[in-house]
Write a protein that holds these residues in place. Structure first.
Motif, short mmCIF file in Angstrom:
data_model
loop_
_atom_site.label_atom_id
_atom_site.label_comp_id
_atom_site.label_asym_id
_atom_site.label_seq_id
_atom_site.Cartn_x
_atom_site.Cartn_y
_atom_site.Cartn_z
N SER A 100 0.74 -1.09 -0.12
CA SER A 100 -0.12 -0.04 0.04
C SER A 100 0.76 1.36 -0.01
N VAL A 101 2.09 1.11 0.48
CA VAL A 101 2.86 2.46 0.48
C VAL A 101 3.73 2.62 -0.68
N ASN A 102 4.10 1.63 -1.51
CA ASN A 102 5.10 1.86 -2.63
C ASN A 102 4.56 1.03 -3.93
N SER A 103 3.73 -0.07 -3.70
CA SER A 103 3.54 -0.68 -4.92
C SER A 103 2.38 -0.38 -5.67
N SER A 104 1.02 -0.19 -4.66
CA SER A 104 -0.08 0.13 -5.32
C SER A 104 -0.20 1.82 -5.45
N SER A 105 0.44 2.42 -4.56
CA SER A 105 0.41 3.99 -4.23
C SER A 105 0.66 4.76 -5.72
N PRO A 106 1.41 4.14 -6.74
CA PRO A 106 1.41 5.18 -8.00
C PRO A 106 -0.12 5.33 -8.45
N ALA A 107 -0.88 4.26 -8.40
CA ALA A 107 -2.53 4.40 -8.78
C ALA A 107 -3.02 5.55 -7.98
N TYR A 108 -2.81 5.74 -6.65
CA TYR A 108 -3.37 6.74 -5.97
C TYR A 108 -3.01 7.95 -6.44
N ILE A 109 -1.53 8.13 -6.86
CA ILE A 109 -1.09 9.55 -7.16
C ILE A 109 -1.80 10.15 -8.56
N TYR A 110 -1.85 8.80 -9.43
CA TYR A 110 -2.26 9.02 -10.89
C TYR A 110 -3.76 9.50 -10.85
N LEU A 111 -4.49 8.97 -9.82
CA LEU A 111 -5.98 9.20 -9.72
C LEU A 111 -5.99 10.82 -9.05
N PHE A 112 -5.03 11.16 -8.25
CA PHE A 112 -5.05 12.49 -7.83
C PHE A 112 -4.59 13.46 -8.85
N ALA A 113 -3.59 13.14 -9.65
CA ALA A 113 -3.48 13.76 -10.70
C ALA A 113 -4.37 14.11 -11.75
N LYS A 114 -5.33 12.87 -12.12
CA LYS A 114 -6.25 12.90 -12.94
C LYS A 114 -7.27 13.98 -12.41
N ALA A 115 -7.56 13.98 -11.22
CA ALA A 115 -8.61 15.00 -10.75
C ALA A 115 -8.05 16.09 -10.87
N MET A 116 -6.78 16.45 -10.66
CA MET A 116 -6.40 18.10 -10.78
C MET A 116 -6.55 18.32 -12.28
N LEU A 117 -6.05 17.47 -13.06
CA LEU A 117 -6.21 17.61 -14.31
C LEU A 117 -7.67 17.94 -14.92
#
Length: 269
Positions: free
Chosen positions: A171-188
């Motif tokens: 949950s810290v390093n392996s799946s977390s890129p997806a959280y960051i991409y979701l946050f970036a998508k929402a910002m975009l």
């Protein structure tokens, strides 16, 4: 330079990223790397790109190699381990890159107390920016462990953990890129709604994420301090943060990470 022979069972994206990383940075010589994949085209593609050697059977790879990377999906592990069980011995070091697969399961399935290193990399490994967590069984030598650390280090950063934390670290390093991409998508999406061109917004968002990560790496600065640095009293940032706090943003992140860990434990072997 090590005289060990490396083998990769599986020639997918992660295996390719590791191989290209270690060969491209001259961390390990291509002629000492063997690859087997059931898909002949995949292993041939790696041979042509990285200069590694290929074999026609999983048994041939086991017989040739000192360190074997199990670079297959978790659902294929039982089949792969069953196929190599007749030819393994306790001198072979296995390196797993699959989520939820324990070292105990690998030893039990092989019927052999082989040394095992369990790793949890992430997809930025594909561009040499990975973050990999590793644990090892007691019978892995320091020399071999340092070699494997250097291999993943050629593709990013490495962190050593106790195996009891290997499900949680997903949950810290392996799946977390997806959280960051979701946050970036929402910002975009919001930026576009406010009239900013998508390509312009994405460039700004990416640079902001990279810069923020750099700030987080400063040892004298904590996340709390960095938030305060951006948050002027009565300013725009606090208005945005108020919305996050109102919707319990931190609690949502915690719940999401715990759900990730729980699923890893459910899928684990």
């Amino acid at each position: 330079m090590s005289d060990k022979i490396l083998g990769f069972i599986g020639a997918g994206n992660m295996a390719g990223a590791i191989i290209n990383g270690i060969v491209g940075t001259k961390t390990f010589p291509a002629q000492q790397v063997f690859v087997y994949d059931i898909n002949r085209e995949k292993r041939e593609a790696l041979r042509q790109k990285a200069g590694v050697r290929t074999v026609d059977s999983i048994e041939q790879l086991i017989e040739k190699c000192d360190i074997v990377f199990l670079a297959v999906k978790p659902q294929n592990f039982a089949e792969v381990l069953a196929s190599i069980k007749p030819v393994v011995n306790q001198k072979i070091l296995f390196v797993s890159i699959a989520a939820g697969i324990s070292t105990h399961y690998i030893n039990s399935a092989l019927g052999c107390r082989c040394p095992v290193i369990r790793t949890m990399p992430n997809t930025p490994l594909l561009i040499g920016k990975g973050a990999t967590a590793l644990s090892r069984t007691e019978n892995v030598t320091d020399e071999d462990f340092q070699l494997v650390l250097s291999l993943f280090g050629a593709c990013g950063t490495v962190t050593v953990l106790d195996e009891s934390r290997m499900n949680a670290v997903i949950s810290v390093n392996s799946s977390s890129p997806a959280y960051i991409y979701l946050f970036a998508k929402a910002m975009l999406d919001s930026a576009v709604k406010q009239g900013i061109a998508a390509d312009t917004a994405l460039q700004l968002i990416c640079q902001t994420l990279e810069g923020s990560a750099g700030m987080l790496r400063q040892p004298e600065l904590t996340p709390e301090m960095l938030i305060k640095m951006v948050s002027s009293p009565g300013g725009t940032t606090l208005k945005a943060l108020d919305v996050f706090y109102e919707h319990h943003f931190e609690q949502i992140v915690d719940e999401a990470m715990r759900a990730c860990t729980k699923r890893a434990e459910e899928l684990g072997k």
